[in-house]
Design a protein around this motif. Structure first.
Motif, PDB file in Angstrom:
ATOM      1  N   ILE A 219       4.140  15.749   9.154  1.00 50.73           N
ATOM      2  CA  ILE A 219       4.299  14.481   9.558  1.00 50.73           C
ATOM      3  C   ILE A 219       5.569  13.993   9.183  1.00 50.73           C
ATOM      4  O   ILE A 219       6.181  13.970   8.295  1.00 50.73           O
ATOM      5  CB  ILE A 219       3.470  13.107   8.466  1.00 50.73           C
ATOM      6  CG1 ILE A 219       2.055  13.735   9.041  1.00 50.73           C
ATOM      7  CG2 ILE A 219       3.578  11.812   9.111  1.00 50.73           C
ATOM      8  CD1 ILE A 219       0.986  12.812   8.305  1.00 50.73           C
ATOM      9  N   ALA A 220       6.305  13.268  10.364  1.00 47.56           N
ATOM     10  CA  ALA A 220       7.729  12.886  10.508  1.00 47.56           C
ATOM     11  C   ALA A 220       8.012  11.336  10.895  1.00 47.56           C
ATOM     12  O   ALA A 220       7.144  11.040  11.770  1.00 47.56           O
ATOM     13  CB  ALA A 220       8.561  13.790  11.104  1.00 47.56           C
ATOM     14  N   VAL A 221       8.895  10.661  10.388  1.00 44.78           N
ATOM     15  CA  VAL A 221       8.892   9.270  10.649  1.00 44.78           C
ATOM     16  C   VAL A 221      10.381   8.875  10.637  1.00 44.78           C
ATOM     17  O   VAL A 221      11.204   9.915   9.760  1.00 44.78           O
ATOM     18  CB  VAL A 221       8.308   8.425   9.454  1.00 44.78           C
ATOM     19  CG1 VAL A 221       6.790   8.627   9.780  1.00 44.78           C
ATOM     20  CG2 VAL A 221       8.702   8.529   8.072  1.00 44.78           C
ATOM     21  N   ASP A 222      10.945   7.925  11.219  1.00 42.92           N
ATOM     22  CA  ASP A 222      12.085   7.644  11.237  1.00 42.92           C
ATOM     23  C   ASP A 222      12.444   6.146  10.696  1.00 42.92           C
ATOM     24  O   ASP A 222      13.529   5.478  10.863  1.00 42.92           O
ATOM     25  CB  ASP A 222      12.861   7.541  12.735  1.00 42.92           C
ATOM     26  CG  ASP A 222      12.323   6.403  13.511  1.00 42.92           C
ATOM     27  OD1 ASP A 222      11.372   5.981  13.371  1.00 42.92           O
ATOM     28  OD2 ASP A 222      12.964   6.178  14.721  1.00 42.92           O
ATOM     29  N   ASN A 223      11.536   5.781   9.896  1.00 43.37           N
ATOM     30  CA  ASN A 223      11.694   4.303   9.353  1.00 43.37           C
ATOM     31  C   ASN A 223      11.232   4.517   7.725  1.00 43.37           C
ATOM     32  O   ASN A 223      10.249   5.218   7.386  1.00 43.37           O
ATOM     33  CB  ASN A 223      10.695   3.479  10.008  1.00 43.37           C
ATOM     34  CG  ASN A 223      10.609   2.185   9.160  1.00 43.37           C
ATOM     35  OD1 ASN A 223       9.783   1.836   8.599  1.00 43.37           O
ATOM     36  ND2 ASN A 223      11.416   1.202  10.018  1.00 43.37           N
ATOM     37  N   ALA A 224      11.897   3.804   6.888  1.00 41.66           N
ATOM     38  CA  ALA A 224      11.796   3.847   5.436  1.00 41.66           C
ATOM     39  C   ALA A 224      10.437   3.493   5.084  1.00 41.66           C
ATOM     40  O   ALA A 224       9.645   3.877   4.021  1.00 41.66           O
ATOM     41  CB  ALA A 224      12.744   3.136   4.688  1.00 41.66           C
ATOM     42  N   ASP A 225       9.964   2.174   5.844  1.00 43.40           N
ATOM     43  CA  ASP A 225       8.635   1.576   5.216  1.00 43.40           C
ATOM     44  C   ASP A 225       7.451   2.568   5.675  1.00 43.40           C
ATOM     45  O   ASP A 225       6.472   2.769   4.971  1.00 43.40           O
ATOM     46  CB  ASP A 225       8.336   0.235   5.745  1.00 43.40           C
ATOM     47  CG  ASP A 225       9.154  -0.809   5.257  1.00 43.40           C
ATOM     48  OD1 ASP A 225       9.519  -0.630   3.940  1.00 43.40           O
ATOM     49  OD2 ASP A 225       9.464  -1.843   5.801  1.00 43.40           O
ATOM     50  N   ALA A 226       7.683   3.257   6.689  1.00 44.05           N
ATOM     51  CA  ALA A 226       6.829   3.848   7.316  1.00 44.05           C
ATOM     52  C   ALA A 226       6.682   5.337   6.447  1.00 44.05           C
ATOM     53  O   ALA A 226       5.545   5.965   6.352  1.00 44.05           O
ATOM     54  CB  ALA A 226       7.108   4.578   8.640  1.00 44.05           C
ATOM     55  N   ASN A 227       7.797   5.759   5.982  1.00 41.20           N
ATOM     56  CA  ASN A 227       7.849   7.112   5.160  1.00 41.20           C
ATOM     57  C   ASN A 227       6.893   6.628   3.881  1.00 41.20           C
ATOM     58  O   ASN A 227       6.039   7.256   3.250  1.00 41.20           O
ATOM     59  CB  ASN A 227       9.246   7.001   4.599  1.00 41.20           C
ATOM     60  CG  ASN A 227       9.405   8.356   3.559  1.00 41.20           C
ATOM     61  OD1 ASN A 227       8.742   9.098   3.644  1.00 41.20           O
ATOM     62  ND2 ASN A 227      10.366   8.176   2.882  1.00 41.20           N
ATOM     63  N   VAL A 228       7.003   5.350   3.033  1.00 40.87           N
ATOM     64  CA  VAL A 228       6.282   4.998   2.070  1.00 40.87           C
ATOM     65  C   VAL A 228       4.823   4.781   2.410  1.00 40.87           C
ATOM     66  O   VAL A 228       4.043   5.294   1.577  1.00 40.87           O
ATOM     67  CB  VAL A 228       6.778   3.582   1.499  1.00 40.87           C
ATOM     68  CG1 VAL A 228       5.881   3.329   0.336  1.00 40.87           C
ATOM     69  CG2 VAL A 228       8.279   3.860   0.775  1.00 40.87           C
ATOM     70  N   ALA A 229       4.572   4.225   3.540  1.00 44.77           N
ATOM     71  CA  ALA A 229       3.128   4.090   4.046  1.00 44.77           C
ATOM     72  C   ALA A 229       2.297   5.397   3.982  1.00 44.77           C
ATOM     73  O   ALA A 229       1.225   5.322   3.799  1.00 44.77           O
ATOM     74  CB  ALA A 229       3.153   3.395   5.204  1.00 44.77           C
ATOM     75  N   CYS A 230       2.997   6.303   4.492  1.00 45.27           N
ATOM     76  CA  CYS A 230       2.657   7.833   4.704  1.00 45.27           C
ATOM     77  C   CYS A 230       2.267   8.346   3.095  1.00 45.27           C
ATOM     78  O   CYS A 230       1.124   8.981   3.033  1.00 45.27           O
ATOM     79  CB  CYS A 230       3.310   8.732   5.486  1.00 45.27           C
ATOM     80  SG  CYS A 230       3.547   8.348   7.204  1.00 45.27           S
ATOM     81  N   ALA A 231       3.168   8.025   2.303  1.00 44.80           N
ATOM     82  CA  ALA A 231       3.093   8.754   1.110  1.00 44.80           C
ATOM     83  C   ALA A 231       1.800   7.832   0.373  1.00 44.80           C
ATOM     84  O   ALA A 231       1.133   8.570  -0.281  1.00 44.80           O
ATOM     85  CB  ALA A 231       4.043   8.485   0.286  1.00 44.80           C
ATOM     86  N   LEU A 232       1.724   6.785   0.347  1.00 40.82           N
ATOM     87  CA  LEU A 232       0.468   5.844  -0.079  1.00 40.82           C
ATOM     88  C   LEU A 232      -0.780   6.276   0.362  1.00 40.82           C
ATOM     89  O   LEU A 232      -1.830   6.247  -0.359  1.00 40.82           O
ATOM     90  CB  LEU A 232       0.608   4.466   0.218  1.00 40.82           C
ATOM     91  CG  LEU A 232       2.004   3.649  -0.630  1.00 40.82           C
ATOM     92  CD1 LEU A 232       1.996   2.308   0.059  1.00 40.82           C
ATOM     93  CD2 LEU A 232       1.387   3.750  -2.045  1.00 40.82           C
ATOM     94  N   GLN A 233      -0.993   6.952   1.467  1.00 42.65           N
ATOM     95  CA  GLN A 233      -2.175   7.298   2.060  1.00 42.65           C
ATOM     96  C   GLN A 233      -2.216   8.899   1.564  1.00 42.65           C
ATOM     97  O   GLN A 233      -3.402   9.569   2.132  1.00 42.65           O
ATOM     98  CB  GLN A 233      -2.032   7.409   3.817  1.00 42.65           C
ATOM     99  CG  GLN A 233      -2.058   5.838   4.117  1.00 42.65           C
ATOM    100  CD  GLN A 233      -1.925   5.918   5.802  1.00 42.65           C
ATOM    101  OE1 GLN A 233      -2.811   6.606   6.354  1.00 42.65           O
ATOM    102  NE2 GLN A 233      -0.922   5.499   6.357  1.00 42.65           N
ATOM    103  N   GLY A 234      -1.420   9.324   0.825  1.00 36.96           N
ATOM    104  CA  GLY A 234      -1.886  10.855   0.261  1.00 36.96           C
ATOM    105  C   GLY A 234      -1.559  11.731   1.498  1.00 36.96           C
ATOM    106  O   GLY A 234      -2.078  12.667   1.278  1.00 36.96           O
ATOM    107  N   LEU A 235      -0.743  11.482   2.332  1.00 34.31           N
ATOM    108  CA  LEU A 235      -0.326  12.357   3.421  1.00 34.31           C
ATOM    109  C   LEU A 235       0.908  13.518   2.753  1.00 34.31           C
ATOM    110  O   LEU A 235       1.015  14.406   3.645  1.00 34.31           O
ATOM    111  CB  LEU A 235       0.024  11.629   4.538  1.00 34.31           C
ATOM    112  CG  LEU A 235      -0.867  10.834   5.119  1.00 34.31           C
ATOM    113  CD1 LEU A 235      -0.312  10.226   6.443  1.00 34.31           C
ATOM    114  CD2 LEU A 235      -2.146  11.850   5.512  1.00 34.31           C
TER     115      LEU A 235
END
Length: 307
Positions: A219-235
């Motif tokens: 999973i790859a993102v180019d946005n800092a908030d999206a990065n954290v959101a993915c981590a919070l989902q346990g990804l």
């Protein structure tokens, strides 16, 4: 013809490399700028700009006149300041901010600045990409990372702290890494540059030295908030700015990993075009944002040099 105003219009068009963009930043109709330049060229008896549907270029006379206009306008600003030291900043101030820092750290407090300087009209854009300050009419930009554009003045503020972390759900499924080498067997949230498409390095400070590591991830993102959101989902595991995840860490929604080998900090700087620091509106904003960020211990510490 207001010759000083004509000079200002001419310089803005050259900086923006576009009549349309210059008109937008000046808040004037494009036709008004076209008429101003035609009148200026007629007054001077020479062509300043070569215009086609796709290209705008200075003539040799235009280049010489532009250089003189910049000097004259800078001198006018300096003279006004010398005789009006107590004058309140006024006009339009446009600032470009990194998306996450701007929304989470700057905007929640911008009301205080707006109240302090009621004659300023404030315009904020949010971008994690490089922008052309002069062409887009931007007075100042906040940037995180090493500076590369030597045409701009860079004022270091400090260093942003980062943290390696993951959600308890992820760690429950995949285990907790105990060393940098263990990360090779885990899934990371890949944060890539929206400008180049290249993933940002994972780095750590080990014995005072910076060590880079590769962490696989699907999973790859180019946005800092999206990065954290993915981590919070346990990804997956991520490296994020500590100011951004401080609350999640305190509530146990994320768990800090490898605390003995933290990620390398990144420099935080204010950027502005050469010669703009004399403008009162920019000076008061630089002072305000420097003080605002100094109050964020996880965002701006004394500049840290890592070998």
């Amino acid at each position: 013809m207001d010759k000083l105003r004509a000079m200002q219009v001419f310089v803005r068009i050259v900086e923006a490399n576009s009549f349309t963009r210059a008109a937008e930043t000046l808040g004037l109709p494009r036709a008004a700028l076209t008429a101003t330049i035609k009148n200026l060229e007629a007054y001077l008896g020479t062509t300043l700009l070569q215009r086609t549907t796709r290209k705008l270029a200075l003539t040799p006379d235009g280049a010489d006149y532009h250089a003189q206009c910049v000097q004259i306008l800078d001198a006018v600003v300096a003279s006004e300041q010398a005789f009006r030291p107590g004058a309140a900043p006024r006009g339009r101030l446009r600032v470009d901010l990194p998306d996450a820092v701007g929304r989470h750290v700057i905007l929640p407090h911008i009301g205080g600045f707006a109240d302090a300087w009621p004659e300023l009209a404030l315009a904020f854009s949010f971008s994690d990409r490089l922008v052309d300050l002069t062409q887009q009419g931007i007075d100042c930009a906040l940037r995180v990372g090493d500076l590369q554009d030597s045409a701009l003045v860079g004022r270091p503020i400090g260093s942003m702290r980062f943290v390696t972390c993951a959600a308890p759900a992820y760690l429950g499924r995949h285990g907790t890494p105990r060393s940098i080498e263990d990360l090779a067997n885990h899934q990371g949230i890949v944060h890539f540059s929206g400008r180049t498409g290249r993933p940002f390095d994972w780095d750590f400070i080990v014995g005072g030295k910076e060590v880079k590591a590769h962490v696989p991830g699907r999973i790859a993102v180019d946005n800092a908030d999206a990065n954290v959101a993915c981590a919070l989902q346990g990804l997956g595991i991520t490296q994020a700015a500590r100011y951004q995840v401080r609350g999640h860490l305190e509530r146990g929604e994320l768990v800090e990993l490898l605390a003995d080998t933290p990620p390398a900090p990144m420099p935080v700087s204010l950027l502005y075009p050469q010669g703009r620091t004399a403008a009162p509106k920019l000076r008061v904003f630089v002072e305000w944002i420097t003080a605002r960020l100094a109050g964020e211990p996880d965002l701006c510490l004394p500049v840290i040099n890592v070998s």
